[in-house]
Design an enzyme around this catalytic site. Structure first.
Site, PDB file in Angstrom:
ATOM      1  N   SER A   1      39.733  43.065  37.081  1.00 55.41           N
ATOM      2  CA  SER A   1      40.543  41.221  36.317  1.00 55.41           C
ATOM      3  C   SER A   1      39.387  41.582  35.352  1.00 55.41           C
ATOM      4  CB  SER A   1      41.314  40.529  36.746  1.00 55.41           C
ATOM      5  OG  SER A   1      41.022  39.554  35.673  1.00 55.41           O
TER       6      SER A   1
ATOM      7  N   TYR B   1      39.584  32.908  41.163  1.00 56.33           N
ATOM      8  CA  TYR B   1      39.615  34.374  40.861  1.00 56.33           C
ATOM      9  C   TYR B   1      38.989  34.967  40.051  1.00 56.33           C
ATOM     10  CZ  TYR B   1      43.059  37.315  38.786  1.00 56.33           C
ATOM     11  OH  TYR B   1      44.043  38.318  38.636  1.00 56.33           O
TER      12      TYR B   1
HETATM   13  N1  LIG Z   1      49.246  40.266  35.091  1.00 53.18           N
HETATM   14  C1  LIG Z   1      48.428  40.564  34.855  1.00 53.18           C
HETATM   15  O1  LIG Z   1      47.529  39.646  33.199  1.00 53.18           O
HETATM   16  C2  LIG Z   1      46.763  39.923  34.986  1.00 53.18           C
HETATM   17  C3  LIG Z   1      45.516  40.593  34.556  1.00 53.18           C
HETATM   18  C4  LIG Z   1      43.899  40.870  35.410  1.00 53.18           C
HETATM   19  C5  LIG Z   1      44.533  41.742  36.828  1.00 53.18           C
HETATM   20  N2  LIG Z   1      45.832  41.540  37.002  1.00 53.18           N
HETATM   21  C6  LIG Z   1      45.287  41.478  38.962  1.00 53.18           C
HETATM   22  O2  LIG Z   1      46.687  42.778  38.745  1.00 53.18           O
HETATM   23  C7  LIG Z   1      47.648  42.654  39.739  1.00 53.18           C
HETATM   24  C8  LIG Z   1      48.726  42.650  39.913  1.00 53.18           C
HETATM   25  O3  LIG Z   1      48.600  41.830  39.367  1.00 53.18           O
HETATM   26  P1  LIG Z   1      50.700  41.379  38.670  1.00 53.18           P
HETATM   27  O4  LIG Z   1      50.190  41.193  37.409  1.00 53.18           O
HETATM   28  O5  LIG Z   1      51.225  42.542  38.883  1.00 53.18           O
HETATM   29  O6  LIG Z   1      51.288  40.506  39.403  1.00 53.18           O
HETATM   30  P2  LIG Z   1      52.876  40.063  40.186  1.00 53.18           P
HETATM   31  O7  LIG Z   1      53.098  38.612  40.856  1.00 53.18           O
HETATM   32  O8  LIG Z   1      53.956  40.526  39.450  1.00 53.18           O
HETATM   33  O9  LIG Z   1      52.823  40.916  41.501  1.00 53.18           O
HETATM   34  C9  LIG Z   1      51.542  40.655  42.352  1.00 53.18           C
HETATM   35  C10 LIG Z   1      52.289  41.049  44.102  1.00 53.18           C
HETATM   36  O10 LIG Z   1      51.858  40.781  44.929  1.00 53.18           O
HETATM   37  C11 LIG Z   1      52.473  40.605  45.786  1.00 53.18           C
HETATM   38  N3  LIG Z   1      50.820  39.829  46.832  1.00 53.18           N
HETATM   39  C12 LIG Z   1      51.093  38.799  46.741  1.00 53.18           C
HETATM   40  N4  LIG Z   1      50.384  38.410  47.783  1.00 53.18           N
HETATM   41  C13 LIG Z   1      50.480  39.340  48.519  1.00 53.18           C
HETATM   42  C14 LIG Z   1      49.640  39.800  49.864  1.00 53.18           C
HETATM   43  N5  LIG Z   1      49.307  38.274  50.837  1.00 53.18           N
HETATM   44  N6  LIG Z   1      49.748  40.868  50.786  1.00 53.18           N
HETATM   45  C15 LIG Z   1      51.206  41.707  50.051  1.00 53.18           C
HETATM   46  N7  LIG Z   1      51.738  41.162  48.593  1.00 53.18           N
HETATM   47  C16 LIG Z   1      51.403  40.761  48.046  1.00 53.18           C
HETATM   48  C17 LIG Z   1      53.334  39.473  45.380  1.00 53.18           C
HETATM   49  O11 LIG Z   1      55.014  40.228  46.730  1.00 53.18           O
HETATM   50  C18 LIG Z   1      53.844  40.344  43.683  1.00 53.18           C
HETATM   51  O12 LIG Z   1      55.108  41.355  44.842  1.00 53.18           O
HETATM   52  C19 LIG Z   1      46.676  41.253  40.700  1.00 53.18           C
HETATM   53  O13 LIG Z   1      45.641  41.910  42.068  1.00 53.18           O
HETATM   54  C20 LIG Z   1      46.385  40.722  40.302  1.00 53.18           C
HETATM   55  O14 LIG Z   1      45.040  40.125  40.077  1.00 53.18           O
HETATM   56  C21 LIG Z   1      47.128  40.928  36.888  1.00 53.18           C
END
Ligand SMILES: NC(=O)c1ccc[n+]([C@@H]2O[C@H](COP(=O)([O-])OP(=O)(O)OC[C@H]3O[C@@H](n4cnc5c(N)ncnc54)[C@H](O)[C@@H]3O)[C@@H](O)[C@H]2O)c1
Length: 266
Positions: A147, A160
């Site tokens: 992230s 986080y």
């Molecule tokens: N959206 C942002 O701004 C952002 C920024 C930096 C990093 N990230 C990272 O990107 C990744 C995806 O995030 P996103 O924004 O697509 O979020 P999101 O919430 O849209 O998707 C996350 C998915 O992970 C699944 N999940 C959660 N816990 C789980 C588990 N224990 N086992 C299996 N699946 C699980 C959820 O059901 C969901 O489908 C994450 O690792 C997040 O930390 C997101």
């Protein structure tokens, strides 16, 4: 001239994507399938993952969904075994699933620490371990998701951020450990991306997004980017396509920042 389709093509490659039911993972699964990969989606949201897989199939792609909690090692191993059992190997492992958490480190509860580390750190490590075992000496590409939080010290994001800093470190160390097997290990450090993850605080009682609060959030996040942009899931998926395909054969152990320039000191 280069054949760009061939360079970025993933025909007959086998990919696993965790977190494939939503946001970045969903977009990654769809882009890899569009490039020709056979994709297995793992997610705790079994219904969401099945719907994404069905959507890929409806477009002529190949995809399966497996209910997976990445914090449980046997479930991650079963997810990877589904890919190898169905399609004979594993070429691409995308460890995308992760969860947010908020609160000051000084008041952090141990149970919350264990929960978030269990998913963001252990889950990512389990995915890497299962992928390395499946890839063996045939090589492959592992893509983890950290992230933009690794570059900043933001109050209330300490837990986080530390889990994502751990993801970057394990990515770099693994890259050195498995490079001789032809396995590349890279990580994304996405900037603010409009997904369920970022919009969870912007919901109204009926579950719909509060448009006014969304607009205010987007405006404040745009100010962090020299480009004045907030990211979309596809911005990360294009980067994953690069890292999954052979065009990135010289790249390993790197942290890739598609973040609108937000973390440049300015
Ligand atoms: N959206 C942002 O701004 C952002 C920024 C930096 C990093 N990230 C990272 O990107 C990744 C995806 O995030 P996103 O924004 O697509 O979020 P999101 O919430 O849209 O998707 C996350 C998915 O992970 C699944 N999940 C959660 N816990 C789980 C588990 N224990 N086992 C299996 N699946 C699980 C959820 O059901 C969901 O489908 C994450 O690792 C997040 O930390 C997101």
């Amino acid at each position: 001239m280069h054949d760009i389709r061939e360079a970025f093509g993933l025909d007959a490659r086998v990919a696993v994507v965790t977190g494939g039911a939503s946001g970045i993972g969903r977009s990654v699964a769809e882009v890899l399938a569009s490039a020709g990969a056979r994709v297995v989606l793992g997610d705790v949201d079994a219904q969401g993952a099945s719907e994404v897989a069905a959507g890929i199939q409806a477009q002529g792609g190949e995809a399966l969904a497996v209910k997976t909690d990445i914090s449980q090692r046997p479930e991650v191993e079963a997810l990877v075994e589904c890919a190898t059992g169905e399609w004979g190997g594993l070429d691409i492992m995308c460890n995308v699933a992760g969860i947010p958490t908020n609160g000051p480190l000084g008041e952090l509860d141990e149970a919350e620490f264990d929960r978030v580390v269990g998913i963001n750190v252990k889950g990512t490590l389990f995915g890497c371990q299962a992928a390395i075992a499946a890839m063996g000496s045939r090589g492959g590409s592992i893509i983890n998701v950290a992230s933009g939080a690794i570059d900043l010290a933001v109050p209330n994001y300490g837990l986080y951020a530390l889990t994502k800093a751990a993801v970057t470190q394990l990515t770099q160390t693994l890259a050195v450990e498995v490079g001789s097997q032809g396995i590349r290990v890279n990580a994304l450090a996405p900037g603010v991306t409009l997904t369920e993850f970022t919009q969870r605080h912007l919901k109204q009682a009926d579950g719909s997004i509060d448009q006014q609060r969304l607009d205010a959030f987007v405006e404040s996040m745009q100010k962090m980017s020299p480009l004045g942009l907030v990211g979309e899931a596809i911005d990360q998926a294009w980067l994953v396509l690069y890292l999954a395909s052979d065009v990135s054969r010289f790249c390993t152990g790197q942290i890739w920042r598609a973040n609108g320039g937000a973390t440049i000191p300015h």
